[in-house]
Design an enzyme around this catalytic site. Structure first.
Site, PDB file in Angstrom:
ATOM      1  N   ARG A 150     -19.190 -39.881  85.915  1.00  0.00           N
ATOM      2  CA  ARG A 150     -18.348 -40.536  86.920  1.00  0.00           C
ATOM      3  C   ARG A 150     -18.092 -39.624  88.116  1.00  0.00           C
ATOM      4  NH1 ARG A 150     -12.911 -40.283  87.996  1.00  0.00           N
ATOM      5  NH2 ARG A 150     -12.407 -39.201  86.056  1.00  0.00           N
TER       6      ARG A 150
ATOM      7  N   ASN B 272      -3.114 -43.316  80.719  1.00  0.00           N
ATOM      8  CA  ASN B 272      -3.879 -42.387  81.548  1.00  0.00           C
ATOM      9  C   ASN B 272      -3.676 -42.687  83.023  1.00  0.00           C
ATOM     10  OD1 ASN B 272      -4.943 -40.860  79.500  1.00  0.00           O
ATOM     11  ND2 ASN B 272      -6.992 -41.746  79.576  1.00  0.00           N
ATOM     12  N   SER B 273      -3.564 -43.968  83.348  1.00  0.00           N
ATOM     13  CA  SER B 273      -3.371 -44.354  84.752  1.00  0.00           C
ATOM     14  C   SER B 273      -2.101 -43.740  85.315  1.00  0.00           C
ATOM     15  CB  SER B 273      -3.304 -45.879  84.874  1.00  0.00           C
ATOM     16  OG  SER B 273      -4.527 -46.477  84.542  1.00  0.00           O
TER      17      SER B 273
ATOM     18  N   GLY C 282      -2.564 -50.082  81.723  1.00  0.00           N
ATOM     19  CA  GLY C 282      -2.923 -49.185  82.811  1.00  0.00           C
ATOM     20  C   GLY C 282      -3.162 -49.935  84.111  1.00  0.00           C
TER      21      GLY C 282
ATOM     22  N   ARG D 164     -18.918 -32.737  88.188  1.00  0.00           N
ATOM     23  CA  ARG D 164     -18.057 -32.242  87.117  1.00  0.00           C
ATOM     24  C   ARG D 164     -18.815 -31.674  85.927  1.00  0.00           C
ATOM     25  NH1 ARG D 164     -13.094 -36.693  87.178  1.00  0.00           N
ATOM     26  NH2 ARG D 164     -11.998 -35.745  88.940  1.00  0.00           N
TER      27      ARG D 164
ATOM     28  N   HIS E  81     -12.245 -36.052  79.366  1.00  0.00           N
ATOM     29  CA  HIS E  81     -11.505 -36.673  80.458  1.00  0.00           C
ATOM     30  C   HIS E  81     -11.787 -38.160  80.617  1.00  0.00           C
ATOM     31  CE1 HIS E  81      -9.162 -36.690  84.102  1.00  0.00           C
ATOM     32  NE2 HIS E  81     -10.191 -37.004  84.869  1.00  0.00           N
TER      33      HIS E  81
ATOM     34  N   SER F  30     -12.555 -43.791  89.170  1.00  0.00           N
ATOM     35  CA  SER F  30     -12.010 -44.483  87.989  1.00  0.00           C
ATOM     36  C   SER F  30     -10.855 -45.398  88.360  1.00  0.00           C
ATOM     37  CB  SER F  30     -11.568 -43.473  86.930  1.00  0.00           C
ATOM     38  OG  SER F  30     -10.668 -42.533  87.468  1.00  0.00           O
ATOM     39  N   LEU F  31      -9.882 -44.896  89.116  1.00  0.00           N
ATOM     40  CA  LEU F  31      -8.790 -45.768  89.563  1.00  0.00           C
ATOM     41  C   LEU F  31      -9.354 -46.891  90.427  1.00  0.00           C
ATOM     42  CD1 LEU F  31      -5.887 -43.285  90.473  1.00  0.00           C
ATOM     43  CD2 LEU F  31      -6.277 -44.523  88.336  1.00  0.00           C
TER      44      LEU F  31
ATOM     45  N   HIS G  22     -13.569 -32.816  81.947  1.00  0.00           N
ATOM     46  CA  HIS G  22     -13.015 -32.298  83.199  1.00  0.00           C
ATOM     47  C   HIS G  22     -13.028 -30.774  83.151  1.00  0.00           C
ATOM     48  CE1 HIS G  22     -10.369 -31.603  86.596  1.00  0.00           C
ATOM     49  NE2 HIS G  22     -10.434 -32.884  86.897  1.00  0.00           N
TER      50      HIS G  22
ATOM     51  N   GLU H 136     -13.171 -34.117  97.134  1.00  0.00           N
ATOM     52  CA  GLU H 136     -13.300 -33.779  95.723  1.00  0.00           C
ATOM     53  C   GLU H 136     -14.764 -33.615  95.367  1.00  0.00           C
ATOM     54  OE1 GLU H 136     -11.097 -36.500  93.239  1.00  0.00           O
ATOM     55  OE2 GLU H 136      -9.171 -35.844  94.021  1.00  0.00           O
TER      56      GLU H 136
END
Length: 517
Positions: free
Chosen positions: A362, A40-41, A12, A273, A327, A367-368, A227, A112
């Site tokens: 998170r 997932n990435s 990833g 979330r 998620h 995450s990225l 999620h 977001e």
């Protein structure tokens, strides 16, 4: 036997960022149990969070992250992450990563959930992960050797506790021992432990199980993020509808068109979330289907091609039926700010790692960012190490033994029971029921089994059970609700738990010994 300076398990964004930035003088072997673009990435629709807006600041990004994580975050780790974020974006943009720009030529910044500013950088609307992965793959040097369809079954650990390599099996069943002074886990999370998930098929919690069996500390496993908006059709979740869609104006509504989040949270549809997921879950439990109304978004198909394609595949338009699904794992293998674990020679980056950045929940698009920050940091650290580190002697394959009779459930049973008993809403009875069910498969035999005898499916099932046990035991022990961990029998946060962290360590897995069925 193969030798390298660094072994990376996973493919990833964290793995690729490490491989791209590491010194070209180091020989790096990358192992992935599927293909380089199956992760997932690569599937990630969301963007990368960074405080680069005119009125934004890393301090604000820091505060939003702490608030979303319910203050169990490592504050130093969060500050370093948010401070490094603008430079990460600058580096990617300089290297021609295909981000989205506005009409004035500036990076387009989206909003977001739980962010106080518009600070989300996207690529292709909802194809950010794909664009970053493709860009990093193009930059890999000749020092990087890739083995696809290669499953790592075990981490090799010396008597003194030092990790010095891996045992793996190729698609055709051939076993390999690979040694290196540095072994990096970048295997992702564990979304496939649950029947409703946004995660790729390959994400079965392997890295957490491998690290635990090697003696690494596993931390904060009760914190699992669900999620809020997976497309829900014919009783199954079919894929993710990015939070960026709500950031662009989509609203959650019930069957009568009433706005779901009114009166629930001041951020409405962009609440944290766990708040949105629990609200949707409660409505569905009462028999009320919830929809994501996207009719207010002009050019929806052009702005969000991945989500639009998913809707077309399932013959859905206008109002998208949604349900929450697993998620992201906030817990994982405990590391320091570089990626080092308590096991000498073993590192972890990306979702498999618990860096303290995410706390109990998170923040969207961190995450990225985390994978990119820690991948680059670890690359710099490893590049500075002495290249002449001692290589251990060639490990010998164990003497063939009679097959061990492991009683295993199906993967579908694990997913169904984890979703129903350790999912969005938990309680003591459901957790104890799940723990008893997991332990009925005799964990003590896993500790002594020769994994080389197992098929890929059998080994993944064992890893799924081990990681499920770690999540369930932690969820049972934390007697409060916080972030992604919600207990209906302890529905409120408890101040005494705010600074407590649950961790587990296995002293040593004794492998390759004869076990009587």
């Amino acid at each position: 036997m193969r030798k390298a300076d660094v072994i990376i398990v996973g493919s990833g964004i964290a793995a690729l960022q490490l491989a791209v930035h590491i010194s070209r003088r180091l020989h790096v072997i990358v192992l992935t149990k599927s293909k380089m673009q199956q992760s997932n990435s690569f599937l990630a629709q969301g963007g990368v969070a960074a405080a680069i807006g005119e009125n934004d600041h890393p301090a604000s990004h820091f505060q939003d992250t702490i608030e979303a994580g319910r203050n169990v975050n490592d504050h130093e780790a969060v500050w370093k992450l948010t401070a490094e974020a603008p430079g990460i974006i600058q580096d990617l943009a300089f290297n021609n990563c295909q981000f989205d720009y506005d009409r004035e030529g500036s990076l387009h910044l989206g909003k977001e959930g739980a962010h106080s500013h518009a600070r989300i950088i996207h690529g292709g609307g909802d194809q950010t992960g794909r664009r970053i992965v493709d860009g990093l793959l193009e930059k890999l040097g000749s020092n990087i050797q890739i083995y696809e369809d290669e499953s790592v079954y075990e981490l090799l650990v010396q008597e003194d506790g030092t990790c010095y390599g891996v045992s793996s099996k190729s698609k055709n069943g051939n076993m390999h021992n690979i040694v290196a002074p540095h072994v990096v886990l970048a295997t992702g999370g564990c979304g496939q432990l649950f029947s409703f998930t946004s995660n790729a098929q390959e994400v079965t919690g392997d890295g957490v199980a491998l690290a635990y069996w090697a003696g690494a500390r596993i931390k904060d496993m009760e914190f699992v993020q669900f999620h809020p908006t997976l497309l829900f059709h014919n009783g199954k979740t079919r894929g993710l509808v990015s939070e960026a869609v709500r950031g662009a104006g989509a609203r959650l509504v019930d069957e009568c068109g009433n706005h779901l989040m009114e009166g629930i949270h001041p951020f409405l549809d962009l609440a944290p979330r766990h708040v949105v997921a629990q609200t949707i879950f409660n409505s569905i439990q009462k028999g009320c289907q919830i929809y994501l109304d996207v009719t207010s978004i002009t050019n929806f198909e052009q702005r969000f091609p991945t989500a639009a394609g998913l809707c077309a595949q399932n013959d859905v338009q206008g109002r998208i039926p949604v349900a929450p699904g697993c998620h992201f794992l906030m817990g994982g293998v405990e590391t320091d700010h570089v990626g080092r674990t308590n096991v000498s020679g073993l590192y972890a980056i990306g979702e498999v790692a618990c860096t303290g950045v995410h706390g109990a929940n998170r923040l969207a698009s961190n995450s990225l960012l985390e994978g990119l920050v820690y991948g680059r940091r670890l690359a710099r650290y490893l590049s500075e190490q002495d290249p002449s580190l001692f290589f251990p002697k060639t490990p010998s394959l164990p003497t063939p033994q009679s097959p061990v009779c492991l009683k295993l459930p199906s993967k579908e049973e694990i997913q169904r029971t984890m979703m129903s008993r350790v999912g969005i809403v938990r309680n003591r009875d459901s957790l104890k029921e799940q723990l008893s069910w997991i332990e009925s498969f005799e964990l003590n035999k896993w500790m002594t089994a020769d994994f080389r005898q197992l098929t890929k499916t059998q080994w993944e099932t064992v890893a799924m059970l081990q990681t499920s046990w770690l999540i369930t035991t932690a969820a049972l022990e934390r007697t409060e609700s916080r972030g992604g961990h919600y207990r209906s029998d302890f529905p409120n946060e408890n101040k005494e738990w705010e600074k407590k962290h649950l961790s587990k360590t296995l002293e040593k897995r004794t492998a390759h010994e004869s076990v009587q069925a």
